[in-house]
Motif scaffolding. Structure first.
Motif, short mmCIF file in Angstrom:
data_model
loop_
_atom_site.label_atom_id
_atom_site.label_comp_id
_atom_site.label_asym_id
_atom_site.label_seq_id
_atom_site.Cartn_x
_atom_site.Cartn_y
_atom_site.Cartn_z
N LEU B 145 -1.59 3.31 3.30
CA LEU B 145 -2.04 3.58 1.93
C LEU B 145 -2.59 2.29 1.32
CD1 LEU B 145 -2.29 5.33 -0.61
CD2 LEU B 145 0.12 4.90 -1.10
N ALA B 146 -1.87 1.20 1.51
CA ALA B 146 -2.29 -0.09 0.95
C ALA B 146 -3.61 -0.56 1.54
CB ALA B 146 -1.20 -1.14 1.20
N SER B 147 -3.90 -0.16 2.77
CA SER B 147 -5.16 -0.56 3.40
C SER B 147 -6.34 0.14 2.73
CB SER B 147 -5.16 -0.26 4.90
OG SER B 147 -5.31 1.14 5.13
N GLY B 148 -6.09 1.31 2.16
CA GLY B 148 -7.16 2.03 1.46
C GLY B 148 -7.27 1.61 0.01
N SER B 149 -6.15 1.18 -0.57
CA SER B 149 -6.12 0.85 -2.00
C SER B 149 -6.12 -0.66 -2.22
CB SER B 149 -4.88 1.47 -2.62
OG SER B 149 -3.71 0.90 -2.03
N MET B 150 -6.31 -1.42 -1.15
CA MET B 150 -6.29 -2.89 -1.19
C MET B 150 -5.01 -3.40 -1.85
SD MET B 150 -8.81 -3.41 0.59
CE MET B 150 -9.39 -5.11 0.61
N GLY B 151 -3.91 -2.78 -1.48
CA GLY B 151 -2.62 -3.30 -1.89
C GLY B 151 -1.96 -2.57 -3.05
N LYS B 152 -2.70 -1.69 -3.73
CA LYS B 152 -2.11 -0.98 -4.86
C LYS B 152 -1.43 0.30 -4.35
CE LYS B 152 -3.01 1.05 -9.35
NZ LYS B 152 -3.95 1.70 -10.25
#
Lengths: 359, 359
Positions: B145-152
């Motif tokens: 998930l973080a890889s798609g949201s750049m950490g969010k």
């Protein structure tokens, strides 16, 4: 009793058989029959008898031993081989017979699906028994069929224990099987199949993909777990198929208590088991051209044992008889290991007949 | 860059962090991010950065290493632990950074389903890293998930690789997951699920329980087998889930060629994956009260990669957007291991904020 009429045959160790087939030796001659299922392995030692003739009642089991799983697909080759050797030697030892008295060995082992599987186990046996001992390796379903037919290979057997399989023989010796592929390959009506669906139903109810079910409380309680999240760890902590299949009674209890999810799982299992038998009956033409021919359906395994209200075996029989009015259910009176021992006797007699020995 | 404003906090090794958080040391400070899937494990070493601020483009990956499966449910604890340690040390070594430069480590590992799983892996890490290094262990879906949201951490991720799982976070930090139970427990839309159904379809076509299918020739050819009977031995010869899942391209090819059985398997998989995402969205209320709220759906894994005509990922998105018009698909531009590294930075910054450090 067999009588030697010729000593002119030296093929495949038959000469030794013929010699030892004299009436003097036959008094102590024994066979071993083994039923190797996915949950346990049972071996019996019985006197060599001509089962084409009248069988004594009760059948004289001289020795009997039990061990764990001997399906090489489940426990690996080394353990499967060790289990087979150990249980055979224990049955023989308990019978009081000498190893030199063994004339034939018939193994019915789950996981025997291909000539290569047969050959592998025959090689193990050749390292254990001297050359003159006749060795037969079959799928365990064949021994189970023989346990219902007292050694005659005709009709269809349905096993639903940890795994499931249907196996049949036509009068002309043609054979066919369906299912028996283990948990990954569609044994959906098996104990493992039923229990895995129940576990999945609990996980799906927990994460919102499926309806609530009584199975949640029932299964968590029986496993002493506090949350469905813990089921994942429990499931993969041990690769044994039998450990999963042991949850079937929980599913039956919930179905009997009216749980919709549990009832659907059991109804699907019945449908799947019926389909499995039908595939074999169709391929062998067991019901004859008019579809009314008589043939036995031997029912074996824990899943088919009758329960309080939810009798899976009876429902399977009811469905089958609607399509095949000539099918008649048989509950074996002896265990599959005894079926294997009867097969050992029959195969040996047939081989002697073929080699010119008057039986 | 972080600046120390207080040295009054000695809890949980934070004092060390604060000391090492000085601008002089920060030039070399690094984090490790790890993505441990059922097929492979990837670890990256990146500079410690404040991802709440502007992220450099491209993100500076200092070192990257790959190893095999690190899911303890699949390969056992010893091998999982060894794999994790080895791949982290290799990534660090390739980066040229010293082990003393590591400030935080975030592991996203499949098979982390329960606080006990988390605690076990944290214990392994505590044996590897000194006390001041911050350690975070999550399910691999969180890193994805973080890889798609750049950490969010907001929205929902759907992974469909060897296994399948949906994992989501609401704005308030509430989290939920669905599926991820592995092959026995209902990951039906996963690569393993698709391939196991295809293998089963071949066995059923062969024994008469199911319709003929192009999958038979396609799968036997790809495995260099000559008969469906040999599939049973092949299936159980190796317990790796990834080995089974590797057959997905055969299923897609047959579906693209018009095979009915293969199409049904893929359509069922799409339905199952949609159901998995919906379970998470519903529980977190991601689509808001009016059902039209915007949220990202991050799509990760080999099953969701577009194929020639049969694009499983696109079909999943189409179905989801019918129910949730505010859902928008995100294809990550960085790999999940980088997502884990960004999480390591974020978690560390948040912890410092909580401890009174001005970021």
């Amino acid at each position: 009793m067999t009588t030697t009429t010729t000593t002119n045959n030296t093929q495949n160790g038959v000469e030794n058989d013929l010699h030892q087939g004299s009436s003097e030796c036959d008094e102590e001659a024994v066979v071993l029959g083994l039923d190797g299922g996915t949950t346990s392995t049972i071996c019996v030692c019985m006197p060599l008898s001509n089962s084409n003739h009248h069988l004594p009642h009760p059948l004289p089991v001289l020795g009997r031993a039990i061990a764990g799983c001997s399906n090489h697909n489940s426990v690996g080759e080394t353990l499967a081989r060790d289990t087979l050797e150990h249980v055979m030697m224990e049955a023989l030892s308990k019978s009081g017979a000498k190893q030199s008295a063994v004339r034939a060995v018939c193994l019915g082992v789950s996981g025997v699906n291909h000539p290569k599987d047969q050959e592998r186990i025959l090689n193990w046996l050749r390292d254990i028994f001297p050359r003159h001992v006749k060795l037969y390796v079959q799928n365990d379903a064949v021994a189970a069929l023989a346990s219902g037919s007292m050694g005659k290979l005709h009709g269809c057997v349905l096993i639903a224990g940890t795994g499931s399989i249907a196996y049949g023989f036509a009068e002309d010796g043609k054979e066919a099987r369906a299912a028996g592929g283990g948990p990954v390959l569609g044994d959906w009506g098996s104990g493992y199949g039923i229990a895995a669906k129940a576990l999945t139903a609990v996980v799906r109810a927990h994460d919102g993909r499926g309806p609530k079910t009584m199975l949640t409380d029932s299964i968590l309680k029986s496993l002493c777990l506090s949350s469905p999240d813990e089921l994942i760890g429990w499931t993969y902590a041990d690769p044994s198929w039998a450990r999963i299949a042991a949850l079937v009674p929980e599913v039956v209890s919930c179905a009997e208590a009216g749980d919709g999810v549990a009832n659907e799982i059991l109804n699907d299992a019945v449908e799947e088991l019926v389909l499995t038998v039908k595939a074999v009956v169709q391929r062998l033409g067991l019901s004859g051209e008019d579809g009314r021919g008589q043939f036995p359906v031997v029912l074996v395994g824990g899943v088919l044992v009758s329960n309080k209200n939810w009798d899976i075996g009876q429902k399977v029989v009811d469905c089958l008889m609607k399509t095949y009015p000539g099918a008649f259910p048989v509950q074996p009176k002896v265990e599959p290991a005894v079926g294997a021992a009867l097969l050992a006797c029959n195969f040996l007699m047939k081989e002697k007949e073929r080699n010119g020995v008057i039986i």
